[in-house]
Design an enzyme around this catalytic site. Structure first.
Site, PDB file in Angstrom:
ATOM      1  N   ASP A  92      -1.206  -1.019  -2.351  1.00  0.00           N
ATOM      2  CA  ASP A  92      -0.063  -0.585  -1.578  1.00  0.00           C
ATOM      3  C   ASP A  92      -0.246  -1.236  -0.206  1.00  0.00           C
ATOM      4  O   ASP A  92      -1.343  -1.674   0.156  1.00  0.00           O
ATOM      5  CB  ASP A  92      -0.031   0.951  -1.494  1.00  0.00           C
ATOM      6  CG  ASP A  92       1.346   1.434  -1.095  1.00  0.00           C
ATOM      7  OD1 ASP A  92       1.672   2.600  -1.377  1.00  0.00           O
ATOM      8  OD2 ASP A  92       2.116   0.625  -0.528  1.00  0.00           O
TER       9      ASP A  92
HETATM   10  C1  GLC Z   1       5.045   1.284   0.936  1.00  0.00           C
HETATM   11  C2  GLC Z   1       5.085   2.082  -0.344  1.00  0.00           C
HETATM   12  C3  GLC Z   1       5.147   1.229  -1.594  1.00  0.00           C
HETATM   13  C4  GLC Z   1       5.964  -0.010  -1.280  1.00  0.00           C
HETATM   14  C5  GLC Z   1       5.172  -0.835  -0.299  1.00  0.00           C
HETATM   15  C6  GLC Z   1       5.938  -2.066   0.175  1.00  0.00           C
HETATM   16  O1  GLC Z   1       4.152   1.852   1.842  1.00  0.00           O
HETATM   17  O2  GLC Z   1       4.086   3.082  -0.528  1.00  0.00           O
HETATM   18  O3  GLC Z   1       5.727   2.007  -2.642  1.00  0.00           O
HETATM   19  O4  GLC Z   1       6.224  -0.745  -2.464  1.00  0.00           O
HETATM   20  O5  GLC Z   1       4.755  -0.091   0.842  1.00  0.00           O
HETATM   21  O6  GLC Z   1       7.040  -1.687   0.915  1.00  0.00           O
END
Ligand code: GLC
Length: 738
Positions: A264
């Site tokens: 993430d």
């Molecule tokens: C965010 C989310 C994730 C997302 C990523 C990119 O913090 O937790 O679900 O795909 O970052 O935006």
């Protein structure tokens, strides 16, 4: 002449053979992917391999320019392709060609209980991602609905591991048919937003294996997902983005996952763990994954310079980089270098139809009681009976595709409930906003001045006095501390003064149809006074049209709840204990309800839910005949065929979801009273009977024994519950496993 011609042909043939011989294997589409991976890897330097393993921009990771291997482009999100983001900022890029189709948020998809809906959904969103030239779609999400306060439940598929497992697979398969990788998230135990970046979740192995892992396992084994996103939180003290148990042991060894683990954004925290514990691509580091950036270059990433130095000085085995690079190359050959992939399409009428169809199949009719015994129920609406229909509530006109966090969408079209109802009922419709919630924001809540609250409320109540029917459209929204990433809800009740508004309207007009737009259960203190309630989720671009079609009866509702609606928060398992259970002590959290999540808790603790898992009404009625069993005993290799005749006893066509639960009362370990093991959605014409068939095998009887560390089924008696919800049970039948 002829000789010369043959000679020239031979030369040309030789030339093309030699060219062919010179065409590297990795560039040859006709070669098996594994050969191409091996060949490409053999041509790459250590530096080039390491560059594959981390971001080069906010949403891309590097390719190998020297070899003509393209970079990987990623994009959110699970229910639509996010607008283009700047190279190294969370700000949007300001493009004018990236307004997408908003599909219903995934709780709505789960509420269809229809894998065919998941298939058309995955195909459509995959086409949009392909058209936008994205190689990885950062979705779907399958984290289990543990608490109604989790800000991101709207992005997931509910409280039951079996329902989520069945519903996630077609989505993945259809997305990937477009040559776009699905990226199932957030693996694992990201069941709340508060302290998500570091909270260390503690739970039993049984809860981990029986409740929180199955949908991810199905995504890998049945769905064949090409990537998985690590969660921000920790398990047993290790961040999930580089967690040896989750990634090396369970995902890659046990489930034989051959794809990529992607962090993430900001989920990596340690080079050694990232190098050794199964992480493949590091994204978004040195940010809190959400907003703040620090002064760094992408080469400062944990899997960049520090990792490369460790490989060179022998700290980390070279086998680790070859495994990571091979997985990333495999994903590149499946996506960016897959010349067979289709071209995709964007904001087409076909996609809007998919969005509408899924929404129509996912909207749940929770309640539809008679207001007056001499009159029919309020739904479906018979407009000929009304002169004035008041549409009240901010969600009747508010955009619900904006906000919510990373699943935010810039849409070309979003039909609001108000627009659709005005189109449908013309000047019968009068409108009042009723309440105000402020701007859809990520980390802030607008304070609404008291005088504004009161004037909006009074205006609505006045208009309700003159209306024959009130359609209330409220619920939650995508603001901070509502259905929104990076924070949890702070109350179980409706926000923005809605309860007072609802009570005020009911006092002057009892004829209220309530529509709740949300991704979570809410407290309903007015439940006894509201005759009709519809749970409409976040239906996306076609929200208004889908809702209006349900309310007017053009479409007969057939959705069922993918999670329980408790009467009060403490009726929910996660909130039945102390703070350590939810939200934790900001460092650690213990899942004290263990395997008893959702209806498993309500059933076993005999705490009735306000609206139970699997509940959903129709405008017609169904009866269930006697369940017929092929046998009442089976051995481990055997099976039991169960047939249930279901009849539509009403006068309009309808769809019914027949649910089969299994109970194991005599187990040596605690088991829930019953667990969902099969379901089927059938369409029945008025008067029609269908025989719904299920096959029970030993796999339906197993539980995870955390002593033997394996799935086992103990011989003895089991119960089969056939229901139209987890509590509306039509038959209970015993059988024996020999
Ligand atoms: C965010 C989310 C994730 C997302 C990523 C990119 O913090 O937790 O679900 O795909 O970052 O935006």
């Amino acid at each position: 002449m002829k000789k010369k011609f043959i000679y020239a042909l031979a030369l040309a043939g030789l030339f093309s053979v030699s060219l062919k011989a010179q065409t590297p294997i990795y560039l040859d589409d006709n070669k098996p992917i594994e050969e191409r991976v091996k060949d490409a890897l053999s041509r790459m330097t250590l530096e080039e391999k390491v560059k594959l393993c981390h971001a080069q921009s906010k949403f891309s990771s590097a390719g190998v320019p020297r070899l003509g291997i393209p970079e990987l482009w990623m994009s959110d999100g699970p229910h639509g392709v996010r607008e283009e983001i700047q190279w190294n900022s969370w700000a949007d890029a300001g493009w004018t060609n990236d307004s997408c189709t908003a599909f219903p948020a995934l709780t709505c998809l789960a509420a269809t209980w229809n894998p065919e809906m998941s298939a058309i959904y995955g195909k459509a969103i995959g086409e949009e991602a392909r058209y936008r030239k994205k190689d990885v779609l950062l979705g779907p999400g399958v984290n289990i609905y543990r608490t109604p306060l989790n800000g991101r439940n709207f992005e997931y598929m509910g409280e039951d591991p079996y329902l989520a497992s069945i519903m996630v697979v077609p989505y993945i398969k259809e997305v990937q048919k477009n040559g776009v990788a699905a990226c199932v998230k957030h693996y694992a135990l990201n069941n709340q937003e508060l302290w998500r970046g570091h909270i260390d979740v503690e739970l039993s192995d049984r809860a981990l294996y029986e409740i929180y892992l199955p949908a991810f396992k199905a995504s890998v084994i049945e769905g064949g997902t090409w990537s998985i996103m690590g969660a921000y939180n920790k398990l047993h003290g290790e961040h999930c983005c580089h967690n040896d148990l989750l990634l090396n042991q369970i995902l890659k060894r046990d489930w034989k996952f051959d794809g990529c683990v992607i962090t993430d954004w900001g989920g990596a925290h340690d080079t050694r763990e990232a190098a050794l514990n199964g992480l493949d691509i590091e994204m978004g580091s040195y940010t809190n994954g959400l907003t703040s950036e620090s002064e760094f270059t992408y080469d400062d990433y944990y899997l960049a310079t520090p990792y490369r130095k460790g490989l060179k000085d022998g700290t980390y085995p070279l086998s680790t980089i070859d495994d990571k690079a091979s997985r990333i190359l495999r994903m590149i050959f499946r996506t960016a270098m897959n010349r067979q992939r289709p071209w995709g399409s964007f904001t087409s009428e076909e996609h809007y139809k998919v969005a509408r169809t899924v929404a129509e199949e996912g909207i749940v009719l929770l309640k539809n009681n008679l207001v007056d015994k001499k009159k029919p129920a309020l739904l479906p609406i018979d407009a000929s009976k009304y002169n004035k229909i008041l549409v009240v509530g901010e969600n009747a006109s508010r955009s619900l595709t904006q906000g919510g966090g990373s699943s935010v969408l810039k849409v070309k079209k979003e039909v609001s409930p108000l627009e659709a109802l005005q189109m449908m009922y013309g000047d019968k419709i009068i409108h009042a906003k009723g309440y105000e919630s402020g701007r859809p924001m990520y980390s802030h809540v607008d304070e609404i001045p008291t005088e504004v609250v009161e004037s909006l409320r009074n205006e609505a109540i006045e208009k309700a006095k003159e209306a024959d029917l009130v359609i209330y459209v409220g619920g939650l929204n995508k603001n901070h501390q509502q259905d929104c990433e990076a924070a949890d809800r702070i109350t179980f009740g409706l926000p923005f003064g809605q309860n007072e508004l609802i009570e005020g309207i009911l006092k002057v007009n009892p004829n209220m149809v309530m529509v709740l737009m949300s991704g979570n259960a809410v407290e309903m203190p007015w439940i006894k006074s509201v005759p009709a309630i519809v749970q409409a989720w976040y239906p996306g671009s076609e929200a208004g049209n889908a809702l209006a079609n349900i309310l007017c009866g053009k479409i007969n509702p057939s959705g069922k709840l993918p999670f329980s609606f408790p009467s009060k928060l403490t009726d929910n398992g996660a909130h039945a204990f102390d703070e350590l259970s939810y939200p934790g002590d900001s460092i650690k959290q213990i899942y004290k309800e263990d395997i008893l999540v959702g209806y498993r808790w309500h059933d076993t603790k005999k705490i009735p839910a306000l609206f139970p898992f699997g509940h959903g009404l129709s405008y017609t009625t169904f009866t269930y005949g006697k369940a017929v069993f092929s046998t009442k005993s089976m051995d481990r290799k055997g099976k039991i065929e169960v047939t249930i005749p279901v009849t539509n006893t009403g006068n309009i066509e309808g769809k019914e979801i027949i649910q089969l639960y299994i109970g194991d009362d005599k187990c040596s370990l605690l088991r829930p009273l019953k667990e969902l093991k099969h379901f089927d959605k059938v369409t029945l014409k008025p008067g029609e009977t269908q025989k719904v068939k299920f096959t029970i095998t030993v796999d339906d009887l197993t539980f995870f024994d955390d002593k033997q560390y394996e799935w086992i089924a103990e011989p003895g008696k089991f119960k089969v519950y056939i229901g139209s919800s987890s509590t509306h049970i039509h038959s209970i039948t015993e059988f024996t496993l020999l």
